[in-house]
Design an enzyme around this catalytic site. Structure first.
Site, mmCIF file in Angstrom:
data_model
loop_
_atom_site.group_PDB
_atom_site.id
_atom_site.type_symbol
_atom_site.label_atom_id
_atom_site.label_comp_id
_atom_site.label_asym_id
_atom_site.label_seq_id
_atom_site.Cartn_x
_atom_site.Cartn_y
_atom_site.Cartn_z
ATOM 1 N N HIS A 162 -16.782 13.334 -4.963
ATOM 2 C CA HIS A 162 -17.003 11.943 -5.350
ATOM 3 C C HIS A 162 -18.279 11.377 -4.744
ATOM 4 O O HIS A 162 -18.898 10.482 -5.297
ATOM 5 C CB HIS A 162 -15.830 11.067 -4.896
ATOM 6 N N HIS A 171 -20.078 7.399 4.037
ATOM 7 C CA HIS A 171 -20.372 7.963 2.716
ATOM 8 C C HIS A 171 -21.130 6.917 1.900
ATOM 9 O O HIS A 171 -21.274 5.770 2.337
ATOM 10 C CB HIS A 171 -19.066 8.365 2.018
ATOM 11 N N HIS A 179 -22.325 5.161 -2.053
ATOM 12 C CA HIS A 179 -22.037 4.873 -3.459
ATOM 13 C C HIS A 179 -23.370 4.593 -4.131
ATOM 14 O O HIS A 179 -24.134 3.736 -3.680
ATOM 15 C CB HIS A 179 -21.125 3.647 -3.584
ATOM 16 N N HIS A 221 -20.922 3.090 3.381
ATOM 17 C CA HIS A 221 -19.686 2.658 4.031
ATOM 18 C C HIS A 221 -19.446 3.469 5.296
ATOM 19 O O HIS A 221 -19.365 4.693 5.230
ATOM 20 C CB HIS A 221 -18.487 2.857 3.083
ATOM 21 N N THR A 269 -11.802 1.366 -1.565
ATOM 22 C CA THR A 269 -12.289 1.220 -2.946
ATOM 23 C C THR A 269 -12.029 2.473 -3.773
ATOM 24 O O THR A 269 -12.458 2.551 -4.919
ATOM 25 C CB THR A 269 -13.798 0.899 -2.982
ATOM 26 N N THR A 270 -11.368 3.453 -3.171
ATOM 27 C CA THR A 270 -10.951 4.655 -3.908
ATOM 28 C C THR A 270 -9.453 4.840 -3.673
ATOM 29 O O THR A 270 -8.904 4.319 -2.693
ATOM 30 C CB THR A 270 -11.689 5.902 -3.383
HETATM 31 ZN ZN ZN Z 1 -16.823 3.805 -0.040
#
Ligand code: ZN
Ligand code: NAG
Length: 308
Positions: A85, A111, A113, A138, A220-221
C-alpha cells in the site's frame, strides 16, 4: 433489509479470507466504499482523514508545542518495506512524542501517502480548505502507558499520529530524503524489505514543527480504529519534482501495478471540533506587510519565525 444485505456481503467476503482481507483504495474486492463491510469501524462517526476547514478550526492557546525526543538522533538501522500500500519505515522506540497534556507516545513506524495517477500529483489524505497537498507523511505512535503497539491499538487512548504535508520545491533536492528515495528501487515488489542507515527523522519533517491542528480520529486504512489522536503540522516539508516523481513511480502493488493515489477520501467531521495551537489570519500576518501564502500559518507574537 439493509442489515440482511450487509450480513450476506459479510458472509461472502468472509468466505474469501478469514483474517485480514486484502483491501484497496479503488480496485479489487474490498475497495474504499466497501471497507465497512469487513471492518465495521470504517463506517464510524469519527473517521480520518478530514478536511481541515480553517475558518472552523478553534484556536486553543493552552495547547503546547509537541516535544519530539530522539527524532534527531541519526544512528542505527531502520528497516523499510513495501507493504503493498505504501513504503513503511520501522522506527526505534527511543523516538517519542509528548503531547500538550504530558502524555508520552512511542514511535512505531512512518509511511507516506502520495498521488501520481493520471498526472495528478496530489496525494495527501488531509486537505486544508479543500486543497489536497502533494504528499503526506504519517509517524504512527502508541501511548507509552501500554506495553506494546498490539495492546495499545485496541485501547481507546492508544494511538497518536504526527502528520505532515510535503510539497514541491521544483529543483531543490531534499538530501535528507536521498537515501529513502534511492532505496525505493530495492523494494519494488510488495513484501520486499531493505535497510536504511543513520536516518534523521527530524530533518525529514517540516523545518517548523511548532504549529499543528489536532482532533480525534481514526486510522485511515482498515481496520480504521477510532482511537487516534491526530496532530497535523501547519508547515510543510519540501521535495524536488524529481523526488516526488520517484515516490510516485517506484513501487508496485499486489497486482504489479504502480502504487499510486494511496489515500482515503476525506470523511465527515460530524460533531468533532478541530483545534489548533496557533492563530491564523485570513488575509495577512500581523507584522508582515504582504499577503500570506496559502498554507503558511502565522502568529502575532512570532511572525518572524515562519518559513515563507
Ligand atoms: Zn497513513
Ligand atoms: C509480478 O511480477 C513478478 C516479476 O516479474 C512476478 O514474479 C509475479 O508473479 C508478478 N505478480 C503478479 C500478481 O502478476
Amino acid at each position: 433489509m439493509r442489515a440482511l444485505g450487509t450480513l450476506v456481503a459479510l458472509l461472502l467476503l468472509g468466505s474469501q479470507a478469514h483474517s485480514e482481507p486484502e483491501w484497496t483504495y479503488s480496485e479489487g474486492a474490498l475497495e474504499e466504499e466497501s471497507w465497512p463491510l469487513e471492518y465495521p469501524a470504517c463506517g464510524g462517526h469519527r473517521q480520518s482523514p478530514i478536511n481541515l476547514q480553517r475558518k472552523k478550526v478553534q484556536y486553543n492557546p493552552s495547547l503546547q508545542v509537541l516535544e519530539l525526543k530522539g527524532y534527531d538522533t541519526p544512528t542505527g538501522e531502520f528497516s523499510m518495506i513495501n507493504n503493498g500500500h505504501t513504503v513503511q519505515v520501522s522506527l526505534p522506540p527511543t523516538m517519542r512524542m509528548t503531547t500538550s497534556d504530558g502524555t508520552e507516545y512511542i514511535a512505531l513506524q512512518m509511511h507516506y501517502h502520495w498521488g501520481g495517477a493520471s498526472s495528478e500529483v496530489s496525494g495527501s489524505e488531509h486537505t486544508v480548505d479543500g486543497i489536497r497537498r502533494v504528499i503526506e507523511v504519517h509517524v504512527v505512535h502508541y501511548n507509552s502507558k501500554y506495553e506494546s503497539y498490539d495492546v495499545a491499538k485496541d485501547a481507546s487512548d492508544g494511538l497518536a499520529v504526527l502528520a505532515a504535508f510535503i510539497e514541491i520545491n521544483d529543483y531543490a533536492e531534499n538530501t535528507y530524503y536521498s537515501q529513502l528515495i534511492s532505496q525505493l528501487a530495492n523494494i519494488r515488489y510488495p513484501g520486499q524489505v531493505t535497510t536504511l542507515r543513520d536516518l534523521n527523522i527530524r530533518e525529514m519533517l517540516p523545518e517548523n514543527v511548532d504549529h499543528y491542528y489536532t482532533y480525534q480520529g481514526s486510522l485511515t486504512t482498515p481496520p480504521c480504529s477510532e482511537n487516534v489522536l491526530w496532530f497535523v503540522l501547519a508547515n510543510s516539508a519540501f521535495l524536488s519534482r524529481a523526488q516526488v516523481w520517484k515516490m510516485e513511480n517506484s513501487l508496485l502493488n499486489h497486482l504489479n501495478e504502480t502504487l499510486q493515489n494511496g489515500y482515503r477520501s476525506t470523511q465527515p467531521l460530524n460533531q468533532r471540533v478541530v483545534e489548533a495551537n496557533f492563530l491564523h489570519y485570513p488575509t495577512q500576518c500581523v507584522g508582515q506587510g504582504s499577503p500570506r501564502k496559502q498554507g503558511s500559518p502565522c502568529h502575532p507574537l512570532e511572525s518572524g519565525s515562519f518559513q515563507a
